[in-house]
Each structure stands twice: as C-alpha cells, then as structure tokens.
Scaffold this motif. Structure first.
Motif, PDB file in Angstrom:
ATOM      1  N   LEU A 123      40.491  49.599  35.311  1.00  0.00           N
ATOM      2  CA  LEU A 123      41.364  48.928  34.350  1.00  0.00           C
ATOM      3  C   LEU A 123      42.032  47.706  34.999  1.00  0.00           C
ATOM      4  O   LEU A 123      42.089  46.623  34.395  1.00  0.00           O
ATOM      5  CB  LEU A 123      42.432  49.908  33.857  1.00  0.00           C
ATOM      6  N   VAL A 124      42.503  47.867  36.213  1.00  0.00           N
ATOM      7  CA  VAL A 124      43.142  46.761  36.929  1.00  0.00           C
ATOM      8  C   VAL A 124      42.137  45.638  37.164  1.00  0.00           C
ATOM      9  O   VAL A 124      42.439  44.456  36.953  1.00  0.00           O
ATOM     10  CB  VAL A 124      43.724  47.257  38.266  1.00  0.00           C
ATOM     11  N   ARG A 125      40.917  45.984  37.596  1.00  0.00           N
ATOM     12  CA  ARG A 125      39.898  44.961  37.844  1.00  0.00           C
ATOM     13  C   ARG A 125      39.567  44.188  36.573  1.00  0.00           C
ATOM     14  O   ARG A 125      39.395  42.968  36.590  1.00  0.00           O
ATOM     15  CB  ARG A 125      38.624  45.615  38.390  1.00  0.00           C
ATOM     16  N   GLY A 126      39.450  44.900  35.461  1.00  0.00           N
ATOM     17  CA  GLY A 126      39.117  44.240  34.196  1.00  0.00           C
ATOM     18  C   GLY A 126      40.169  43.222  33.782  1.00  0.00           C
ATOM     19  O   GLY A 126      39.836  42.102  33.378  1.00  0.00           O
ATOM     20  N   HIS A 127      41.431  43.594  33.879  1.00  0.00           N
ATOM     21  CA  HIS A 127      42.503  42.657  33.510  1.00  0.00           C
ATOM     22  C   HIS A 127      42.607  41.508  34.511  1.00  0.00           C
ATOM     23  O   HIS A 127      42.915  40.377  34.117  1.00  0.00           O
ATOM     24  CB  HIS A 127      43.832  43.404  33.421  1.00  0.00           C
ATOM     25  N   LEU A 128      42.326  41.798  35.781  1.00  0.00           N
ATOM     26  CA  LEU A 128      42.354  40.737  36.780  1.00  0.00           C
ATOM     27  C   LEU A 128      41.250  39.717  36.487  1.00  0.00           C
ATOM     28  O   LEU A 128      41.463  38.507  36.595  1.00  0.00           O
ATOM     29  CB  LEU A 128      42.172  41.320  38.174  1.00  0.00           C
ATOM     30  N   ARG A 129      40.070  40.217  36.114  1.00  0.00           N
ATOM     31  CA  ARG A 129      38.968  39.315  35.756  1.00  0.00           C
ATOM     32  C   ARG A 129      39.343  38.445  34.563  1.00  0.00           C
ATOM     33  O   ARG A 129      39.051  37.240  34.527  1.00  0.00           O
ATOM     34  CB  ARG A 129      37.719  40.120  35.425  1.00  0.00           C
ATOM     35  N   ASP A 130      40.011  39.020  33.584  1.00  0.00           N
ATOM     36  CA  ASP A 130      40.399  38.271  32.392  1.00  0.00           C
ATOM     37  C   ASP A 130      41.440  37.199  32.720  1.00  0.00           C
ATOM     38  O   ASP A 130      41.344  36.059  32.237  1.00  0.00           O
ATOM     39  CB  ASP A 130      40.954  39.239  31.340  1.00  0.00           C
ATOM     40  N   ILE A 131      42.416  37.528  33.561  1.00  0.00           N
ATOM     41  CA  ILE A 131      43.487  36.578  33.886  1.00  0.00           C
ATOM     42  C   ILE A 131      42.946  35.414  34.704  1.00  0.00           C
ATOM     43  O   ILE A 131      43.184  34.241  34.385  1.00  0.00           O
ATOM     44  CB  ILE A 131      44.622  37.291  34.647  1.00  0.00           C
ATOM     45  N   ILE A 132      42.218  35.703  35.765  1.00  0.00           N
ATOM     46  CA  ILE A 132      41.685  34.631  36.620  1.00  0.00           C
ATOM     47  C   ILE A 132      40.600  33.849  35.890  1.00  0.00           C
ATOM     48  O   ILE A 132      40.439  32.638  36.107  1.00  0.00           O
ATOM     49  CB  ILE A 132      41.151  35.213  37.943  1.00  0.00           C
ATOM     50  N   GLY A 133      39.851  34.519  35.000  1.00  0.00           N
ATOM     51  CA  GLY A 133      38.799  33.838  34.243  1.00  0.00           C
ATOM     52  C   GLY A 133      39.330  32.774  33.308  1.00  0.00           C
ATOM     53  O   GLY A 133      38.571  31.898  32.855  1.00  0.00           O
ATOM     54  N   ARG A 134      40.631  32.802  33.006  1.00  0.00           N
ATOM     55  CA  ARG A 134      41.248  31.776  32.166  1.00  0.00           C
ATOM     56  C   ARG A 134      41.890  30.656  32.985  1.00  0.00           C
ATOM     57  O   ARG A 134      42.535  29.784  32.431  1.00  0.00           O
ATOM     58  CB  ARG A 134      42.298  32.417  31.272  1.00  0.00           C
ATOM     59  N   MET A 135      41.687  30.672  34.305  1.00  0.00           N
ATOM     60  CA  MET A 135      42.285  29.667  35.199  1.00  0.00           C
ATOM     61  C   MET A 135      41.200  28.866  35.907  1.00  0.00           C
ATOM     62  O   MET A 135      40.110  29.370  36.174  1.00  0.00           O
ATOM     63  CB  MET A 135      43.159  30.346  36.266  1.00  0.00           C
ATOM     64  N   ASP A 136      41.537  27.603  36.215  1.00  0.00           N
ATOM     65  CA  ASP A 136      40.690  26.829  37.103  1.00  0.00           C
ATOM     66  C   ASP A 136      40.873  27.330  38.529  1.00  0.00           C
ATOM     67  O   ASP A 136      41.847  28.023  38.841  1.00  0.00           O
ATOM     68  CB  ASP A 136      41.052  25.340  37.031  1.00  0.00           C
ATOM     69  N   LEU A 137      39.925  26.931  39.398  1.00  0.00           N
ATOM     70  CA  LEU A 137      39.973  27.404  40.788  1.00  0.00           C
ATOM     71  C   LEU A 137      41.281  27.021  41.464  1.00  0.00           C
ATOM     72  O   LEU A 137      41.950  27.874  42.069  1.00  0.00           O
ATOM     73  CB  LEU A 137      38.780  26.835  41.567  1.00  0.00           C
ATOM     74  N   ASN A 138      41.661  25.764  41.379  1.00  0.00           N
ATOM     75  CA  ASN A 138      42.880  25.308  42.055  1.00  0.00           C
ATOM     76  C   ASN A 138      44.118  26.009  41.525  1.00  0.00           C
ATOM     77  O   ASN A 138      45.035  26.356  42.284  1.00  0.00           O
ATOM     78  CB  ASN A 138      43.035  23.794  41.907  1.00  0.00           C
ATOM     79  N   GLU A 139      44.152  26.230  40.218  1.00  0.00           N
ATOM     80  CA  GLU A 139      45.292  26.930  39.619  1.00  0.00           C
ATOM     81  C   GLU A 139      45.356  28.367  40.104  1.00  0.00           C
ATOM     82  O   GLU A 139      46.434  28.888  40.420  1.00  0.00           O
ATOM     83  CB  GLU A 139      45.186  26.889  38.092  1.00  0.00           C
ATOM     84  N   ALA A 140      44.197  29.025  40.159  1.00  0.00           N
ATOM     85  CA  ALA A 140      44.156  30.422  40.595  1.00  0.00           C
ATOM     86  C   ALA A 140      44.593  30.562  42.050  1.00  0.00           C
ATOM     87  O   ALA A 140      45.371  31.459  42.402  1.00  0.00           O
ATOM     88  CB  ALA A 140      42.755  30.983  40.409  1.00  0.00           C
ATOM     89  N   LEU A 141      44.110  29.654  42.913  1.00  0.00           N
ATOM     90  CA  LEU A 141      44.442  29.739  44.332  1.00  0.00           C
ATOM     91  C   LEU A 141      45.930  29.523  44.581  1.00  0.00           C
ATOM     92  O   LEU A 141      46.477  30.048  45.558  1.00  0.00           O
ATOM     93  CB  LEU A 141      43.624  28.710  45.125  1.00  0.00           C
ATOM     94  N   GLY A 142      46.581  28.762  43.719  1.00  0.00           N
ATOM     95  CA  GLY A 142      47.997  28.484  43.916  1.00  0.00           C
ATOM     96  C   GLY A 142      48.927  29.311  43.057  1.00  0.00           C
ATOM     97  O   GLY A 142      50.120  29.010  42.978  1.00  0.00           O
TER      98      GLY A 142
END
Length: 271
Positions: free
Chosen positions: A94-113
């Motif tokens: 469940l945690v992995r699925g939501h993490l995939r959804d949250i980061i999947g809506r971000m660009d790389l630079n946004e996610a890293l920061g």
C-alpha cells in the motif's frame, strides 16, 4: 491437565480452540488446555520496516530508486493475525503504491528536492487505510531518492557545464571590470593633465595681462620729458651702432642738436 502460558508485556494473547480464534487475553499468566487450545502472542510494540530500492518513474519519464523506512505497530491483533495472510507485506505494498502515485505526478528535479513534502503527502494518503490490516503506520521517511546511473551521469555533465559557464561569465566580467577601471584611470589622468595645462596657460595669460596693464598704466602717466629721454637713449644707441646712415623724421631734426653724440658728430664734420 492444564497448560500454562505467559503473555509478555506489550503483547496480546489470542486463544485458539481447535485452531479457531475464541478470545483475546492481555499480558500476564494464563491457563489453557493442551492439544485443544493454543495461545498465540502478538506484539503490540512499534517496529521498523525497511523498503529498499523501489523503482519509480517520474512525470518526465525519469527512473529513480527510492528507499524508505517506516515505523508501525499493531492496533488490532485479530485483524493482523487472521484477516490477512501477511499484514506487514500488504501494508508495504500500500505504501509503495501511494509513493508511486505521488512521485509519478512530479518532475525529476521537483521530486529530488521535495522529500519532506513527499513524506507528508504519503502519510496523509495512507491515513487510516492500514487499519484494514490491523496496523497503524506511525512514521514514514524517504532515506534515499536516487536517479538511474544514466540520468546521474547526464546530471553530472550538466552540472559541470553550468559550473564552467558560470566560471567563464565570472572571468569575462572580471576582465571587463579591469578594462573599465584601466580606461577610467587613463581618462582621469588625461583629464588631470589637461586641467593642469589649462591652469598653467591661464596663469601665464594672467601674468602677461598684468604686465601689459602695468606698462600701459605707466605710459598713461608718463610726460613729454620721459619720451624725450627715451628718444635720446634711442639715438645714443644708434650712434654706437656701425650704421653709416640714420633716418630721422623731419619734424625731429631740430632736436638733433640736443643730443651730445650728434652734436659731437656735427662739430667734427664742420672741422
């Protein structure tokens, strides 16, 4: 014959009769019927769970690897033990699925920061969903969020290029500033020289004007005797010169006798 079971502190005992759940008991000293009953211990203490090297694709199709750690504890021992085959793994998925959804809506630079933001959004997204597994997630923390090797190399090249560009700009700006200061110094020197020359010229002009004014003032107050004396001095200088011929204005011939030198010359001529 009775068996004895001790349920430790911060645990809950689940009493099973012929493999079927009957009741729950708290920590302490309990009896049960061997071969017929069994008391299963379920820990209620907080436990850590590591979820390493989880691959996620960002909004701009960049592959990143996420490693996170969460802390959880059992809130419902019956759900945890009997209603799910593996409640901890179900919670992790469940945690992995939501993490995939949250980061999947971000660009790389946004996610890293934005790891702190991701942690917060993930905790909100999970909410009470893990209660289905008899578990509550107390804390989630992303330990590492790393781009793939290819992306990391590209980022390193870009970073190097940016540093070189900044260094080149700084060098160019320094050279331009140096040229500007040198030019300003030369201009200031030229201005100072020109100003000094102008002051000197003005001083010489003032001195010449003063000399002329002084002479003119003296001449304006001079009488006829002064000019007669000047004429005598001039004729005397002419007489001393090797010239054989002296031209004198007609209106001044009557004054020749007044000159001692001319008088001597005329007297010698008579003799």
């Amino acid at each position: 014959m009775l068996g004895i079971k001790i349920v430790p502190q911060n645990n809950q005992g689940l009493v099973e009769t012929f493999g079927k759940y009957r009741r729950s008991v708290t920590s302490g000293f309990h009896f049960y019927i061997p071969f017929i009953q069994k008391i299963r211990n379920v820990s209620l203490a907080m436990e850590p769970k590591a979820l390493p090297n989880y691959s996620i694709i960002t909004k701009d199709n960049a592959d990143v690897s996420a490693s996170l750690t969460l802390n959880y504890h059992v809130t419902d021992a019956v759900k945890y033990q009997y209603e799910n085959t593996d409640s901890v793994e179900s919670m992790a998925q469940l945690v992995r699925g939501h993490l995939r959804d949250i980061i999947g809506r971000m660009d790389l630079n946004e996610a890293l920061g934005s790891t702190a933001k991701i942690n917060q959004e993930l905790a909100i997204a999970i909410g009470d969903l893990t209660n289905t597994y008899g578990i509550n997630v107390d804390r989630i923390n992303i330990d590492v969020l790393t781009p793939s090797t290819a992306i990391q190399e590209a980022m390193d090249k870009q970073l190097t290029a940016d540093r070189e560009r900044v260094a080149a700009i700084a060098k160019a700006e320094g050279e331009a500033k140096s040229i500007e200061l040198t030019t300003k110094a030369k201009n200031d020197a030229l201005k100072a020289t020109a100003k000094a020359e102008a002051e000197a010229t003005r001083t010489r002009a003032d001195a010449e004007r003063y000399r002329i004014d002084t002479v003119q003032a003296g001449l304006s107050s001079a009488d006829d005797k002064y000019f007669q004396n000047q004429s005598i001095n001039a004729f005397t200088d002419l007489a001393k010169s090797p010239a054989n011929l002296v031209v004198v204005p007609a209106d001044k011939t009557g004054e020749l006798g007044q000159l001692p030198v001319v008088g001597k010359l005329l007297k010698k001529g008579t003799d």
